[in-house]
Motif scaffolding. Structure first.
Motif, mmCIF file in Angstrom:
data_model
loop_
_atom_site.group_PDB
_atom_site.id
_atom_site.type_symbol
_atom_site.label_atom_id
_atom_site.label_comp_id
_atom_site.label_asym_id
_atom_site.label_seq_id
_atom_site.Cartn_x
_atom_site.Cartn_y
_atom_site.Cartn_z
ATOM 1 N N ASP A 211 0.713 -1.412 0.098
ATOM 2 C CA ASP A 211 -0.062 -0.059 0.074
ATOM 3 C C ASP A 211 0.733 1.143 0.038
ATOM 4 O O ASP A 211 0.400 2.414 -0.376
ATOM 5 N N SER A 212 2.066 1.103 0.235
ATOM 6 C CA SER A 212 2.969 2.254 0.509
ATOM 7 C C SER A 212 3.740 2.813 -0.626
ATOM 8 O O SER A 212 3.940 3.901 -0.797
ATOM 9 N N ASP A 216 5.328 1.738 -10.139
ATOM 10 C CA ASP A 216 6.816 1.951 -10.662
ATOM 11 C C ASP A 216 7.826 1.924 -9.501
ATOM 12 O O ASP A 216 8.787 1.341 -9.833
ATOM 13 N N ASP A 217 7.501 2.375 -8.217
ATOM 14 C CA ASP A 217 8.491 1.881 -7.309
ATOM 15 C C ASP A 217 8.735 0.710 -6.908
ATOM 16 O O ASP A 217 9.859 0.067 -6.642
ATOM 17 N N MET A 218 7.647 -0.266 -6.845
ATOM 18 C CA MET A 218 7.666 -1.658 -6.747
ATOM 19 C C MET A 218 8.588 -2.354 -7.810
ATOM 20 O O MET A 218 9.444 -3.212 -7.570
ATOM 21 N N CYS A 219 8.607 -1.911 -9.145
ATOM 22 C CA CYS A 219 9.126 -2.470 -10.102
ATOM 23 C C CYS A 219 10.570 -2.113 -10.147
ATOM 24 O O CYS A 219 11.568 -2.833 -10.358
ATOM 25 N N GLY A 220 10.974 -1.125 -9.712
ATOM 26 C CA GLY A 220 12.269 -0.362 -9.340
ATOM 27 C C GLY A 220 13.064 -1.131 -8.160
ATOM 28 O O GLY A 220 14.357 -0.658 -7.810
ATOM 29 N N LEU A 221 12.466 -1.972 -7.321
ATOM 30 C CA LEU A 221 12.925 -2.484 -5.929
ATOM 31 C C LEU A 221 14.188 -3.404 -6.597
ATOM 32 O O LEU A 221 14.101 -4.341 -7.199
ATOM 33 N N ILE A 241 9.966 5.225 0.059
ATOM 34 C CA ILE A 241 10.942 4.992 -1.150
ATOM 35 C C ILE A 241 12.247 6.058 -1.204
ATOM 36 O O ILE A 241 13.309 5.287 -1.704
ATOM 37 N N GLY A 242 11.891 7.095 -0.804
ATOM 38 C CA GLY A 242 13.035 8.127 -0.752
ATOM 39 C C GLY A 242 14.078 7.659 0.261
ATOM 40 O O GLY A 242 15.385 7.637 -0.001
ATOM 41 N N THR A 243 13.485 7.086 1.355
ATOM 42 C CA THR A 243 14.288 6.598 2.447
ATOM 43 C C THR A 243 15.289 5.388 1.636
ATOM 44 O O THR A 243 16.554 5.336 2.178
ATOM 45 N N LEU A 244 14.646 4.448 1.156
ATOM 46 C CA LEU A 244 15.309 3.329 0.525
ATOM 47 C C LEU A 244 16.296 3.736 -0.458
ATOM 48 O O LEU A 244 17.384 3.270 -0.548
ATOM 49 N N LYS A 245 15.986 4.557 -1.162
ATOM 50 C CA LYS A 245 17.129 4.996 -2.209
ATOM 51 C C LYS A 245 18.211 5.753 -1.518
ATOM 52 O O LYS A 245 19.385 5.480 -2.188
ATOM 53 N N ALA A 246 17.969 6.336 -0.432
ATOM 54 C CA ALA A 246 19.206 7.275 0.126
ATOM 55 C C ALA A 246 19.948 6.195 0.859
ATOM 56 O O ALA A 246 21.186 6.416 1.089
ATOM 57 N N MET A 247 19.554 5.039 1.235
ATOM 58 C CA MET A 247 20.155 3.789 1.693
ATOM 59 C C MET A 247 21.144 3.014 1.021
ATOM 60 O O MET A 247 22.070 2.422 1.043
ATOM 61 N N ARG A 248 20.947 3.344 -0.311
ATOM 62 C CA ARG A 248 21.897 2.561 -1.373
ATOM 63 C C ARG A 248 23.199 3.090 -1.063
ATOM 64 O O ARG A 248 23.705 4.252 -0.790
ATOM 65 N N GLY A 249 24.189 1.955 -1.230
ATOM 66 C CA GLY A 249 25.545 2.198 -1.319
ATOM 67 C C GLY A 249 25.907 1.816 0.226
ATOM 68 O O GLY A 249 27.196 2.232 0.592
ATOM 69 N N SER A 253 20.221 3.682 7.721
ATOM 70 C CA SER A 253 18.999 4.549 7.682
ATOM 71 C C SER A 253 18.867 5.967 8.859
ATOM 72 O O SER A 253 18.210 6.915 8.816
ATOM 73 N N GLU A 254 19.489 5.515 10.126
ATOM 74 C CA GLU A 254 19.756 6.409 11.034
ATOM 75 C C GLU A 254 20.651 7.511 10.760
ATOM 76 O O GLU A 254 20.560 8.855 11.272
ATOM 77 N N ALA A 255 21.468 7.631 9.709
ATOM 78 C CA ALA A 255 22.256 8.524 9.141
ATOM 79 C C ALA A 255 21.615 9.326 8.174
ATOM 80 O O ALA A 255 22.214 10.423 7.880
ATOM 81 N N ILE A 256 20.456 8.875 7.897
ATOM 82 C CA ILE A 256 19.581 9.843 6.614
ATOM 83 C C ILE A 256 18.823 10.841 7.451
ATOM 84 O O ILE A 256 18.076 10.938 8.250
ATOM 85 N N ASP A 257 18.894 12.040 6.712
ATOM 86 C CA ASP A 257 18.418 13.533 7.505
ATOM 87 C C ASP A 257 17.234 13.454 6.672
ATOM 88 O O ASP A 257 17.284 14.065 5.488
ATOM 89 N N VAL A 258 16.073 13.084 7.109
ATOM 90 C CA VAL A 258 14.901 13.212 6.492
ATOM 91 C C VAL A 258 14.109 14.264 6.795
ATOM 92 O O VAL A 258 13.720 14.672 7.845
ATOM 93 N N PHE A 259 13.844 15.211 5.843
ATOM 94 C CA PHE A 259 13.001 16.506 5.958
ATOM 95 C C PHE A 259 11.615 16.142 6.341
ATOM 96 O O PHE A 259 10.925 15.452 5.837
#
Length: 269
Positions: A211-212, A216-221, A241-249, A253-259
């Motif tokens: 549901d989240s 397109d997001d699911m296709c790109g996982l 999905i933005g958090t997941l993309k930021a975690m690449r590399g 997750s705790e190091a991501i500064d989410v606005f």
């Protein structure tokens, strides 16, 4: 109280996804209708035996026989065929048929096969004779793991095809691929949390994931995205999905500064 429950609508069929993988299915006939039935069966990984004189095989069925995709008995149907057990000339068979499909231009012979199947309690379908069918073949849309069947309960096959095309035209692009990715994620989650008591939590979490994210997001996982996503399962959370993309590399997750959408202003300081 009665008004709180669905009304019964008789006259329908119990629509199921029949698992025939590895099952022996007997197809009597080798024309155009039989060809369609055979393709459906092979797509479902069934073991197929075709009984039909070689002269009656259409090009598609002949191709299936030549490529050894099906076993072939080169003659007309005989009653003992419902008791096939590893015939030397039919190497693909594994015993008596679990299902029989009849597609021949002989109403009398078709009815006789139907009666024999009833006697032996073998599910059967006699093409174009709804009263002599334990099940119907609807009009099916296929996109990878997605299958949508439209059935008119044998009353209007052409209309079923038109409705199926309309429904297929409304589906999001890439829906089959999205379902494939979600299926892979579910398998990984089951490996991570295989305990039976985890079942309800797994189901609810996967529902939230579905549901989240958009199709397109699911296709790109990616594989990495799925591994990162599964780290949120223990806390029963679903990241954006933005958090997941930021975690690449390898970013935690705790190091991501989410606005969070909040602004601070200092006026006249």
């Amino acid at each position: 109280m009665a008004g709180k429950f669905p009304e019964v609508q008789g006259g329908g069929s119990l629509i199921l996804a029949w698992q025939v993988k590895g099952r022996h299915v007997l197809v009597v006939g080798g024309g155009e209708v039989a060809a369609g039935r055979i393709l459906n069966l092979l797509n479902a990984d069934a073991l197929v035996t075709v009984i039909c004189p070689s002269s009656g095989l259409n090009p598609e069925v002949r191709h299936r026989v030549t490529q050894k995709q099906v076993a072939h008995v080169d003659r007309v149907f005989e009653p003992t065929d419902l008791e096939l057990i590893n015939l030397p000339t039919v190497p693909l068979t594994t015993g008596a048929p679990d299902m029989v499909l009849v597609a021949i231009d002989d109403p009398a012979a078709s009815s006789q096969i139907w009666k024999l199947c009833k006697k032996l309690r073998i599910p059967a379908n006699i093409a174009d004779v709804p009263p002599e069918c334990d099940f119907y073949f609807g009009s099916v849309h296929r996109d990878g793991p997605l299958q949508i069947m439209v059935s008119t309960n044998g009353k209007g096959p052409r209309l079923a095809a038109a409705i199926r095309k309309f429904i297929a035209g409304q589906l999001p692009k890439g829906v089959g691929n999205a379902i494939e990715r979600i299926g892979i994620l579910r398998a990984k989650l089951r490996e991570q949390a295989p305990e039976i008591e985890q079942g309800p939590k797994r189901m609810k979490w996967m529902s939230r994931v579905s549901d989240s994210y958009s199709w397109d997001d699911m296709c790109g996982l990616s594989e990495e995205d799925m591994i990162n996503l599964l780290t949120f399962y223990a806390d029963n959370k679903v990241p954006t999905i933005g958090t997941l993309k930021a975690m690449r590399g390898g970013v935690d997750s705790e190091a991501i500064d989410v606005f969070d959408g909040a602004f601070g202003f200092c006026v006249g300081c």
